[in-house]
Design a protein around this motif. Sequence first.
Motif: not given
Length: 432
Positions: A351-360
Amino acid sequence: MLRMTGPTVGAGIDAAVDAALATVSADRLAATVTTLAGDAFTGRRVGTPGNIAARAWLASQLADLGAAVETDPFPVRAVPDIYAAPTVRFDDGTIARGLSFGREVSLHLASADLGTPRRGALGVAGVGEPTGRWLVVPAGMSLFDAYGHADGAAGLLLPRNVDADGWQFTMLAGPTPGPLPVLTLATVTYHAVAEAALAGGGWFVANAPIRRADVTAGNLHGRLRPAAGDVDLLLTAHFDGVGDHPGLRQPAAADNASGVAVVLEATRVLAAGLPRGMGLSVALLDGEEVGALGSAHHASRLAETGADPLVVNVDGAGHLHQAAAVEAGGPADGLLALLDQAGRHTGVPLVAGPVASDNRRYAGAGFAAIGIGAGMAGYHSPADTPDRVEPGTLTAIARLVVATGWLAARTPAGHAADVVTGKPAPAPIGGR
């Protein structure tokens, strides 16, 4: 299931890929989590002996996989460190009692350092004379406004919710220190203290042993296959945790020993089977808990060298509920399509959802980057233990990453750029 609008990749998944997926080991994944969360690595906060020891162990693991390993140091300033368990007692006018550290009371990141306990009567910020009093900050009043009512106060007391396990979770990234000690009280405790303060009675005694340290962090880079062709896959996860507190072990099992375990296991499988033309590298990142500084540093280095990897970051693979969260950034439409196809094949719903981590950080630097998060119990607390990391979740996310890597490798030669930009890739002649 996450429905992608990007291209359909012509190269499919065949029996060889299924054979590779079958080699993903739940036992090996769980063992990695248990080791990283163990006492030898003591919470893995950036700059601590436990963090440094974990980095050395991980370097040996990458070398055992055949990687050329590099440690890349970088500075981190003002890392919060609670250097002693605070001593806190509260008297409501009838009975005095101590407050338990981590549950009933903790230290706010804006707190000034106060090593020696300070006693004072209770008061309310904005009501009456503040001098010498521990001031309860009313709900809805900002910390900034509270300072305006706190001239000469002993300190400030703020409310804070606890998690399902009863802990006030730890954060390292946040405001800089202010002029006063600032403590956070669990909601029930806060209301009891506020009631005593409003009644004009009771006292409070506390210290706030928190300091800030400038430290040296270090990313680990492992190159397993040179980027000889068009596709260069970079698998990332942060290995640092929020660290232990005096008397409180915070193992950091799900966040993010689980992500590191997935990346190591996926790397082992992919390195054994990917075609020679596809690049494969790993970045085990430090300093995520202080603001994703390790990935910011690495992304900047990659941009300087002209590299253009497809980045898959895993942060939290501990407890898969209904679906794994996926966040994409940069020119990642094609990479999303690969991930979606991999999810369908391995049976992992997305599902599309926030992953507030290094990927950003990688996405912000212009790279195609995807973050995957599959749950974590006991977030940033003593409850983040290995027994709460599900082997089935570890295995599922490792298989998802492996399948994504295989699909990237099977993208038709000369069309890897299409995967990055999102342009449709034609099916190979005779392919599916």
